[in-house]
Design a protein around this motif. Sequence first.
Motif, PDB file in Angstrom:
ATOM      1  N   GLN A 276      -3.141   3.444 -34.588  1.00 19.09           N
ATOM      2  CA  GLN A 276      -3.893   3.606 -35.830  1.00 19.09           C
ATOM      3  C   GLN A 276      -2.962   3.837 -37.010  1.00 19.09           C
ATOM      4  OE1 GLN A 276      -7.291   3.226 -36.237  1.00 19.09           O
ATOM      5  NE2 GLN A 276      -6.707   3.284 -38.409  1.00 19.09           N
ATOM      6  N   ILE A 277      -1.924   4.637 -36.803  1.00 17.30           N
ATOM      7  CA  ILE A 277      -0.980   4.925 -37.880  1.00 17.30           C
ATOM      8  C   ILE A 277      -0.206   3.665 -38.265  1.00 17.30           C
ATOM      9  CG2 ILE A 277       1.086   6.242 -38.494  1.00 17.30           C
ATOM     10  CD1 ILE A 277      -0.036   8.471 -36.648  1.00 17.30           C
ATOM     11  N   LEU A 278       0.237   2.890 -37.272  1.00 19.27           N
ATOM     12  CA  LEU A 278       0.924   1.638 -37.567  1.00 19.27           C
ATOM     13  C   LEU A 278       0.008   0.686 -38.319  1.00 19.27           C
ATOM     14  CD1 LEU A 278       2.888   0.890 -34.263  1.00 19.27           C
ATOM     15  CD2 LEU A 278       3.813   1.683 -36.440  1.00 19.27           C
ATOM     16  N   ASP A 279      -1.263   0.664 -37.937  1.00 24.91           N
ATOM     17  CA  ASP A 279      -2.243  -0.183 -38.610  1.00 24.91           C
ATOM     18  C   ASP A 279      -2.335   0.185 -40.088  1.00 24.91           C
ATOM     19  OD1 ASP A 279      -4.224  -2.077 -38.932  1.00 24.91           O
ATOM     20  OD2 ASP A 279      -5.843  -0.737 -38.296  1.00 24.91           O
ATOM     21  N   ASP A 280      -2.429   1.476 -40.373  1.00 29.67           N
ATOM     22  CA  ASP A 280      -2.532   1.927 -41.765  1.00 29.67           C
ATOM     23  C   ASP A 280      -1.245   1.648 -42.541  1.00 29.67           C
ATOM     24  OD1 ASP A 280      -5.186   2.930 -41.817  1.00 29.67           O
ATOM     25  OD2 ASP A 280      -4.538   4.697 -40.720  1.00 29.67           O
ATOM     26  N   MET A 281      -0.114   1.831 -41.891  1.00 27.39           N
ATOM     27  CA  MET A 281       1.159   1.532 -42.549  1.00 27.39           C
ATOM     28  C   MET A 281       1.253   0.052 -42.884  1.00 27.39           C
ATOM     29  SD  MET A 281       3.788   3.811 -40.275  1.00 27.39           S
ATOM     30  CE  MET A 281       5.220   3.120 -41.075  1.00 27.39           C
ATOM     31  N   GLY A 282       0.829  -0.801 -41.943  1.00 32.99           N
ATOM     32  CA  GLY A 282       0.868  -2.243 -42.171  1.00 32.99           C
ATOM     33  C   GLY A 282      -0.032  -2.661 -43.314  1.00 32.99           C
ATOM     34  N   LYS A 283      -1.250  -2.131 -43.344  1.00 27.13           N
ATOM     35  CA  LYS A 283      -2.183  -2.477 -44.414  1.00 27.13           C
ATOM     36  C   LYS A 283      -1.679  -2.000 -45.764  1.00 27.13           C
ATOM     37  CE  LYS A 283      -6.244  -2.583 -41.413  1.00 27.13           C
ATOM     38  NZ  LYS A 283      -7.464  -1.865 -40.980  1.00 27.13           N
ATOM     39  N   SER A 284      -1.085  -0.822 -45.783  1.00 25.26           N
ATOM     40  CA  SER A 284      -0.522  -0.311 -47.025  1.00 25.26           C
ATOM     41  C   SER A 284       0.598  -1.219 -47.527  1.00 25.26           C
ATOM     42  CB  SER A 284       0.002   1.110 -46.809  1.00 25.26           C
ATOM     43  OG  SER A 284       0.642   1.588 -47.970  1.00 25.26           O
ATOM     44  N   THR A 285       1.419  -1.711 -46.591  1.00 23.12           N
ATOM     45  CA  THR A 285       2.520  -2.596 -46.975  1.00 23.12           C
ATOM     46  C   THR A 285       1.987  -3.917 -47.510  1.00 23.12           C
ATOM     47  OG1 THR A 285       3.978  -1.587 -45.321  1.00 23.12           O
ATOM     48  CG2 THR A 285       4.594  -3.760 -46.144  1.00 23.12           C
ATOM     49  N   ILE A 286       0.956  -4.479 -46.870  1.00 23.05           N
ATOM     50  CA  ILE A 286       0.348  -5.721 -47.347  1.00 23.05           C
ATOM     51  C   ILE A 286      -0.215  -5.526 -48.755  1.00 23.05           C
ATOM     52  CG2 ILE A 286      -1.518  -7.366 -46.981  1.00 23.05           C
ATOM     53  CD1 ILE A 286       0.657  -7.776 -44.989  1.00 23.05           C
ATOM     54  N   LYS A 287      -0.901  -4.411 -48.948  1.00 18.86           N
ATOM     55  CA  LYS A 287      -1.481  -4.121 -50.260  1.00 18.86           C
ATOM     56  C   LYS A 287      -0.384  -3.998 -51.310  1.00 18.86           C
ATOM     57  CE  LYS A 287      -4.617  -0.869 -52.579  1.00 18.86           C
ATOM     58  NZ  LYS A 287      -5.461   0.348 -52.398  1.00 18.86           N
ATOM     59  N   PRO A 360     -10.648  -0.610 -43.656  1.00 22.45           N
ATOM     60  CA  PRO A 360      -9.798  -0.320 -44.817  1.00 22.45           C
ATOM     61  C   PRO A 360      -8.683   0.664 -44.470  1.00 22.45           C
ATOM     62  CG  PRO A 360     -12.117  -0.207 -45.400  1.00 22.45           C
ATOM     63  CD  PRO A 360     -12.062  -0.316 -43.903  1.00 22.45           C
ATOM     64  N   PRO A 361      -7.507   0.492 -45.064  1.00 25.11           N
ATOM     65  CA  PRO A 361      -6.373   1.380 -44.749  1.00 25.11           C
ATOM     66  C   PRO A 361      -6.527   2.755 -45.365  1.00 25.11           C
ATOM     67  CG  PRO A 361      -5.772  -0.099 -46.532  1.00 25.11           C
ATOM     68  CD  PRO A 361      -7.152  -0.529 -46.068  1.00 25.11           C
ATOM     69  N   GLN A 362      -5.923   3.734 -44.712  1.00 21.30           N
ATOM     70  CA  GLN A 362      -5.812   5.052 -45.324  1.00 21.30           C
ATOM     71  C   GLN A 362      -4.829   4.956 -46.492  1.00 21.30           C
ATOM     72  OE1 GLN A 362      -7.492   7.729 -44.428  1.00 21.30           O
ATOM     73  NE2 GLN A 362      -8.500   6.897 -42.624  1.00 21.30           N
ATOM     74  N   GLN A 363      -4.978   5.840 -47.449  1.00 22.71           N
ATOM     75  CA  GLN A 363      -4.125   5.786 -48.624  1.00 22.71           C
ATOM     76  C   GLN A 363      -2.905   6.673 -48.447  1.00 22.71           C
ATOM     77  OE1 GLN A 363      -4.727   3.658 -51.180  1.00 22.71           O
ATOM     78  NE2 GLN A 363      -6.307   2.954 -49.775  1.00 22.71           N
ATOM     79  N   PHE A 364      -1.727   6.088 -48.498  1.00 22.33           N
ATOM     80  CA  PHE A 364      -0.505   6.867 -48.560  1.00 22.33           C
ATOM     81  C   PHE A 364       0.576   5.998 -49.170  1.00 22.33           C
ATOM     82  CE2 PHE A 364       1.826   4.779 -45.207  1.00 22.33           C
ATOM     83  CZ  PHE A 364       0.840   4.286 -44.372  1.00 22.33           C
ATOM     84  N   ASP A 365       1.607   6.605 -49.672  1.00 24.45           N
ATOM     85  CA  ASP A 365       2.678   5.886 -50.341  1.00 24.45           C
ATOM     86  C   ASP A 365       3.884   5.804 -49.426  1.00 24.45           C
ATOM     87  OD1 ASP A 365       4.491   4.729 -51.980  1.00 24.45           O
ATOM     88  OD2 ASP A 365       4.447   6.263 -53.546  1.00 24.45           O
TER      89      ASP A 365
END
Length: 392
Positions: A276-287, A360-365
């Motif tokens: 799940q964490i990798l998924d959110d990191m990936g989506k954040s990077t795509i965004k 939708p991805p979690q929000q983090f920088d």
Amino acid sequence: MRLNVWYLNYHCIAAVLELGLQRNVTTSSGISLLDQEMRTRVFWTIFTLDRTIATMMGRPIGLRDEACELRLPQDLDDHALVGEQDVDGYSAGNMALSIHLFKLSKINSEIKYVANSIVREVPSYAYPPISDIRAWQRSTLAQLDQWASTIPQTHPRHAYVRTLCELRYYSMRILLLRPSPAIPKPSIESLTECYGLSWRAIHVYDKLYRQDMLVHDWLVLHGIIFSTITALYCIRAVPQLAQKTELDELMNNLSLSLSLVSVAGEHWSGAKRSRQILDDMGKSTIKWMKTLRTTHNSELNHGAATNTGSHVPMNPNMSELTSPLGTNLGGMFPGLNSANAVSAATPSSLSLEDRFWADPPQQFDFGDITNVDDIMHSLFEEFVPQMNNIQD
């Protein structure tokens, strides 16, 4: 066994020293050929395990090269050691791949000794310092290439071990090219190569899975997560790489990686959280990449100077992989929690992008993270038991 792998590793090293396996005791001293070779094989197994764990966990090696007589085993089949004929009709080659991996562990030692030394003022009793670190890096890369070019061609039944040699080659090149205390700011070319090697490793893991040859142990799980995080780090650290990378290609690679971690989740419960964490990191990077591409060139250049490139601060400790004894990931990624489950499957009729963004991805920088080791550290924290949970 519910015991920390670092704890077990040091018990193994202690046993090696107590038994004197680091010394070259030969048949001339009166022991049999079987005893001689088994002593050598056990020594190299522990020696290699120590280098592997130290690299993964971001710690110093436990048994230094100069404390050992580094003789290699002979390329003899087990049956030959006891004077029997090989029942499979060939007496040589069974040990060849193992011996080759043992040789790689010596290169691993050199990288740990040089690239990961924090204090550059070497004391008088130590080996002389490396005067030209870039020349040393090029020389070590050449050693790795030579090692890869001489992987033994053995019986087809050893195909899995040959593939492990290939994966170890990728991981050692990445270890040498990533930021380290000796080279805190690698070149764009180095990080670009790390990016390519990371996804190449993911495709090799996928090939093993499709051939029903993937062994779901902690080394494989670590390798998949390590490769994915390295790729995401590199694309955020090199704006030029982000600009020329196709989004569909990146999403395909991420989907492949996430699928492999999901499969691992059937064997390791903690892998579900990691997925799940990798998924959110990936989506954040795509965004982030989409935003980057819609920004004017002048703003892009300004953003590269402040958020990437130099955009992700190079931490000297990033060259190592840390232990599962970690910090709380929630501190780095607000909104994520360990209870997150694997994302539900989405209809195959949807486009790749629609499926990727279905959850939708979690929000983090990602750009705020200064030490990629901390990510690895936290992703694996659930794999280490608490002492009060260990039963006698």
